[in-house]
Design an enzyme around this catalytic site. Structure first.
Site, PDB file in Angstrom:
ATOM      1  N   ASP A 486       0.820  -1.214   0.000  1.00  0.00           N
ATOM      2  CA  ASP A 486       0.000   0.000   0.000  1.00  0.00           C
ATOM      3  C   ASP A 486       0.854   1.264   0.000  1.00  0.00           C
ATOM      4  O   ASP A 486       2.068   1.227   0.294  1.00  0.00           O
ATOM      5  CB  ASP A 486      -0.932  -0.006   1.217  1.00  0.00           C
ATOM      6  CG  ASP A 486      -2.288   0.628   0.907  1.00  0.00           C
ATOM      7  OD1 ASP A 486      -2.379   1.405  -0.059  1.00  0.00           O
ATOM      8  OD2 ASP A 486      -3.250   0.344   1.648  1.00  0.00           O
ATOM      9  N   ASP A 556     -10.641   2.141  -3.509  1.00  0.00           N
ATOM     10  CA  ASP A 556     -11.182   1.955  -2.165  1.00  0.00           C
ATOM     11  C   ASP A 556     -12.702   1.947  -2.160  1.00  0.00           C
ATOM     12  O   ASP A 556     -13.324   1.535  -1.180  1.00  0.00           O
ATOM     13  CB  ASP A 556     -10.677   3.065  -1.234  1.00  0.00           C
ATOM     14  CG  ASP A 556      -9.293   2.776  -0.681  1.00  0.00           C
ATOM     15  OD1 ASP A 556      -8.805   1.646  -0.859  1.00  0.00           O
ATOM     16  OD2 ASP A 556      -8.688   3.685  -0.079  1.00  0.00           O
TER      17      ASP A 556
END
Length: 772
Positions: A486, A556
């Site tokens: 990430d 997301d």
């Protein structure tokens, strides 16, 4: 050989299977662009931009006596420099010892090389056999400064693709010999189109709203997209296309330009006074400069250029095939990806080992294949305000460490995956207290926080080596099959404590080079691990990352209807095997919308499939439906991940540029044409509406196709006198001819029991003429 130099006409012909790209040599000095069009076998060199007298278009000094009307200002250039007679945007600006950026790049020589040499220090497409492509290198030189520019063109013999990059060298010769040259701007490519009757396509948006297609007409002046965030960004993807005025999804001329880079970039189209359109893309010149001492070389990222005569769909399929097989690498390039269950939306930071095992056990019963432990397993990480950089186990949550939880999860029949965010550092961390100079910062200035964290300075070799060692220890500490990598903020104060002031403008690009070195070492050291890139979802969804990691968390935002727009836009360039798509709980965390489990599953099956929810909170009926979804996906995933995509109905309109449609449909066809997967999703439903006509594409006209799985069904308990059972097309067991499916199409009604979506799986039964 796909590259030919015609010495009589002084031009290069670059031939892909369906296109020809012309480079002209004018007066043995200037490199001009001759056009890029349908493949031709004979070129007269007469269908070119004429040399004509234009007011306020000066003539180069060397051309006074031979071509008094010749001005670069009115010609199609191949790689324009600054300060001479072309007033449009230059592809290179290099400051020399006289304090100016003037350069006259004149032709020197060329080389034709079988195959495709690697791009030094950067990710790029590749060949496995030299016969797949040929490469042309052309040297241009500014003799006063000693600047040598090498243009590289790889011409693919298997698809309509030309890959370009540029190498710049300070030869240390000329009147300023042994003096440094400062690159202020360097593009990876330049193409001058003779006209501007195109629309510009860009993929734009924001966090949780990435890569929405935006079409706009070309006007005189500059149309430009860029990222200044240190990454390719959620806001703009490093891709643009020129879409012909009459082009659509299945027809018309489209030119695509995709930059293989993960940092600050720019892509722009300039329409000049003569309606010529200049296309450029490369590293953003904002916050960039690069010092070249004599003998030193700078190499730009690669641009993958595609020409399609089959509209946007044809362009997309070319990119998909190339990126899936000649950009992605390693063990997982050609392998079916596992069905994932991720604990993040189920637990966030609040979990124990027992909670994880409970979710994993439930996941195993549904048929999931890999459990991913997300953020919160290390340091004192109970929230997002601490511990990034402290990559040791949080023993309060995981008393037995990663090895213990991984072994217990494996006993359920699941593989184990792990989340990391190596490029970040928390102010409240042991690492920051020990090395406060290791983050990006500018001396005597404040340090901005994003998600309560700083960014490590990957332009520094010692920081990169620390991360190599630290991540190697983590990945070796347990049987880890998958890593989610990430990156949850943008770059600010992009300076380095390791270099003097005159080199600070190199930091942004050096950061990206450091990242690529880090990923190269780790993915080589752990070849069996499936790496997935992430940056708050799609903030670094670019070809540069796919060279190292074959898939990326698409966004997301996991809302099914939001994901339709995001995934359709993403699929314009990137294949389904690169898109990680999960089913999450409702109401959706990002938009608060409630959609059916069926619709969420059908939309997520358009990519690499998984779940992002707490299975222990679901009903038995919901768990059964999830089990059924996983079983179906396992039967079709190879077709989805490695098949051919056809966008039957897009959620946006090409004609109005802004109109949004109320349903979307897409189709995947297996490479061997044995299986077809069709999905229809309604983004808005209404009562008693006419059926949608869904015309399939890419089928064998003479074959018979049987529906082997379908959610098109009218329950016998319901009575629809105006819609008899036998009139519903697309039910399991029905057979159709390929021509019938493509030219007549299925009539699909929007019925309440479909819960917003329909999925059909068909198999090819025979290759004989259908009689249905």
């Amino acid at each position: 050989m796909s590259i030919f130099f015609d010495s009589a006409k002084q031009c290069f012909l670059l031939n892909t299977p369906g296109s020809t790209y012309i480079i002209r040599l004018y007066n043995d000095r200037y490199l001009l662009h001759g056009g890029w069009f349908h493949r031709i076998n004979h070129w007269s060199d007469q269908c070119v931009m004429p040399v004509a007298d234009h007011a306020f278009s000066p003539v180069p000094e060397q051309m006074y006596d031979t071509a008094e009307n010749f001005s670069l200002d009115s010609q199609q250039e191949e790689f324009p420099a600054t300060g001479q007679t072309d007033f449009r945007a230059a592809a290179i600006e290099a400051e020399t010892a006289d304090g100016t950026c003037i350069a006259e790049l004149l032709y020197e020589t060329y080389r034709i090389i079988p195959g495709k040499p690697p791009v030094q220090g950067l990710p790029a497409t590749y060949t496995e056999q030299d016969s797949e492509a040929d490469t042309l290198e052309i040297d241009l030189k500014d003799h006063d400064s000693g600047l040598l520019v090498t243009l590289s063109y790889t011409v693919w013999n298997t698809c309509d693709v030309i890959c370009r990059h540029v190498q710049v060298k300070n030869t240390g010769t000329g009147i300023y010999h042994e003096k440094p040259i400062i690159l202020r701007k360097i593009m990876s490519m330049n193409v001058d189109f003779a006209g501007s009757r195109y629309r510009m396509l860009q993929l734009s948006g924001a966090h949780a709203r990435e890569r929405h297609p935006v079409f706009r007409p070309l006007y005189q002046g500059i149309q430009r997209i860029e990222s200044r965030r240190g990454t390719s960004s959620h806001q703009q993807n490093p891709f643009i296309a020129l879409v012909g005025a009459d082009a659509g999804e299945q027809y018309g001329e489209v030119f695509g330009f995709s930059l293989v880079y993960s940092g600050n970039f720019v892509a722009q189209i300039e329409v000049d006074q003569f309606n010529m359109a200049r296309v450029q893309t490369g590293i953003n010149s904002w916050n960039f400069a690069w010092k070249l001492a004599p003998g030193e070389v700078f190499v730009t990222p690669e641009v993958v250029m595609v020409r399609s005569e089959q509209g946007l769909g044809g362009m997309s399929r070319i990119y998909h095939d190339l990126y899936r097989s000649r950009l992605c690498r390693g063990k997982w390039r050609d392998r079916d990806r596992p069905v994932v269950i991720n604990n993040w939306e189920a637990t966030m930071f609040d979990f124990t080992e027992q909670k994880l095992l409970t979710i994993a056990e439930a996941a195993a019963k549904t048929g999931a294949e890999l459990f991913v432990l997300d953020d919160g397993w290390f340091g004192k990480r109970d929230n997002d305000r601490c511990s990034l950089g402290d990559w040791y186990i949080n023993r309060k949550k995981l008393p037995g460490g990663l090895q213990s939880v991984a072994e217990k999860i494996k006993k359920f029949g699941l593989k184990f995956g792990l989340w990391v965010e190596p490029e970040m550092i928390s102010p409240d961390s042991d690492l920051y207290r020990a090395h406060p100079d290791w983050c990006l910062h500018v001396q005597n200035r404040g340090r901005s926080l994003g998600r309560n964290q700083y960014v490590l300075d990957l332009s520094r070799g010692d920081v990169v080596e620390f991360l190599i060692d630290t991540m190697s220890d983590v990945f070796s500490s347990a049987d880890i099959s998958y890593v989610k990598w990430d990156f949850n903020r943008s770059l600010t104060e992009t300076g380095s404590a390791a270099v003097p002031p005159e080199l600070q403008m190199e930091t942004s690009h050096k950061f990206v080079l450091g990242l690529y070195h880090l990923l190269s070492v780790l993915t080589t050291r752990f070849p069996d691990v499936l790496f997935e890139s992430c940056s708050g979802g799609g903030g670094r969804f670019d070809p540069g990352m796919f060279y190292y990691m074959p898939q990326c968390w698409t966004s997301d935002n996991t809302d099914a209807l939001s994901r339709i727009q995001i995934q359709f836009g993403t699929g314009i360039v990137y294949p389904a095997s690169c898109m990680s798509c999960h089913v999450s709980a409702v109401p959706n965390q990002q938009v608060g919308r409630i959609t059916s489990l069926r619709q969420r599953g059908d939309v997520a099956m358009a990519g690499v499939f998984g779940y992002e929810l707490d299975l222990t909170e679901l009903s038995d009926n919901e768990l059964q439906e999830i089990s059924q979804q996983i079983a179906v996906y396992k039967r079709i995933r190879h077709t989805i991940q490695f098949g051919t995509l056809y966008r039957i109905e897009s959620p946006w309109s090409l004609s109005s540029l802004t109109e949004v449609t109320d349903f979307a449909a897409w189709e995947y066809v297996a490479q061997d044409a044995s299986q077809v997967v069709v999905t229809i999703v309604w983004t808005y439903t209404e009562a008693n509406v006419p059926p949608e006509i869904v015309k399939l594409q890419g089928l064998n006209s003479d074959a018979v196709y049987e529906v082997v799985h379908s959610t098109v069904q009218l329950p016998a308990s319901l009575s629809y006198p105006y819609l008899p059972q036998q009139t519903i097309a697309g039910q399991a067991g029905q057979q159709f001819g390929g021509e019938e499916l493509m030219y007549s199409g299925l009539r699909i009604h929007c019925l309440p029991q479909y819960q917003g979506s329909v999925q059909l799986v068909l198999t090819c039964k025979s290759d004989v003429t259908a009689s249905v």
